[in-house]
Design an enzyme around this catalytic site. Structure first.
Site, short mmCIF file in Angstrom:
data_model
loop_
_atom_site.label_atom_id
_atom_site.label_comp_id
_atom_site.label_asym_id
_atom_site.label_seq_id
_atom_site.Cartn_x
_atom_site.Cartn_y
_atom_site.Cartn_z
N HIS A 1 -8.86 7.22 3.58
CA HIS A 1 -8.34 8.58 3.56
C HIS A 1 -9.47 9.59 3.39
CE1 HIS A 1 -8.18 7.18 -0.65
NE2 HIS A 1 -8.25 8.45 -1.03
N HIS B 1 -6.82 2.51 0.93
CA HIS B 1 -6.40 2.82 2.30
C HIS B 1 -7.30 3.98 2.70
CE1 HIS B 1 -3.04 3.21 5.41
NE2 HIS B 1 -3.84 4.24 5.68
N HIS C 1 -10.25 13.37 2.01
CA HIS C 1 -9.80 14.50 1.20
C HIS C 1 -10.32 15.77 1.86
CE1 HIS C 1 -8.90 12.18 -2.59
NE2 HIS C 1 -9.69 11.31 -1.98
N CYS D 1 0.84 -1.21 0.00
CA CYS D 1 0.00 0.00 0.00
C CYS D 1 0.87 1.26 0.00
CB CYS D 1 -0.91 -0.01 1.23
SG CYS D 1 -1.87 1.50 1.45
N ASN E 1 -14.09 8.55 -0.28
CA ASN E 1 -14.54 7.57 -1.26
C ASN E 1 -14.41 6.17 -0.65
OD1 ASN E 1 -14.92 9.52 -3.33
ND2 ASN E 1 -12.73 9.54 -3.66
#
Length: 133
Positions: free
Chosen positions: A100, A98, A102, A6, A87
């Site tokens: 996350h 992974h 934004h 990753c 997302n």
């Protein structure tokens, strides 16, 4: 726990250099390499979770989202506003598996319902001028 394949795990471990905006023992925030707005910062947990639906402990989610205000302050977008985007999965166009967040800002963004979402939208017939069959 990390995934050795990753890219975000590698960033979290310091194996890949990035422009760090904020870091503590649980999360790291860094500027997106392909920004969509003048401010486009990603916040990731240092432990690997594929997405927000990957049995992420509440304390990790809480810390992740508590970091948003710190990033908004650091990037100078707290006063004018910003957008958060998470997302989850292929249909949401999650490009890195992974978890996350934004943090987007630094300019006016259209509301999501003002955009053309394509033929998958519930109102696609109205957007594209055809009748749903």
């Amino acid at each position: 726990m990390h995934d050795e394949n990753c890219i975000f795990c590698k960033i979290a471990k310091g194996e890949i250099p990035t422009s760090v905006v904020y870091e503590d023992d649980k999360v790291i925030a860094f500027d997106d390499m392909e920004p969509l707005m003048p401010v486009h910062t990603l916040i990731i947990p240092k432990d690997h979770y594929s997405d927000v639906a990957d049995n992420v402990p509440e304390d990790v989610l809480g810390h992740l989202f508590a970091t948003v205000q710190k990033v908004a302050d650091i990037k100078g977008i707290h006063e004018d506003g910003f957008r958060l985007l998470v997302n989850t999965g292929e249909n949401a166009s999650q490009s890195v598996r992974h978890l996350h967040v934004h943090v987007l800002g630094g300019g006016l963004m259209p509301r999501p319902n003002d955009q053309d979402w394509g033929t998958a939208a519930t109102n696609a017939a109205e957007i594209h001028g055809s009748s749903a069959e």
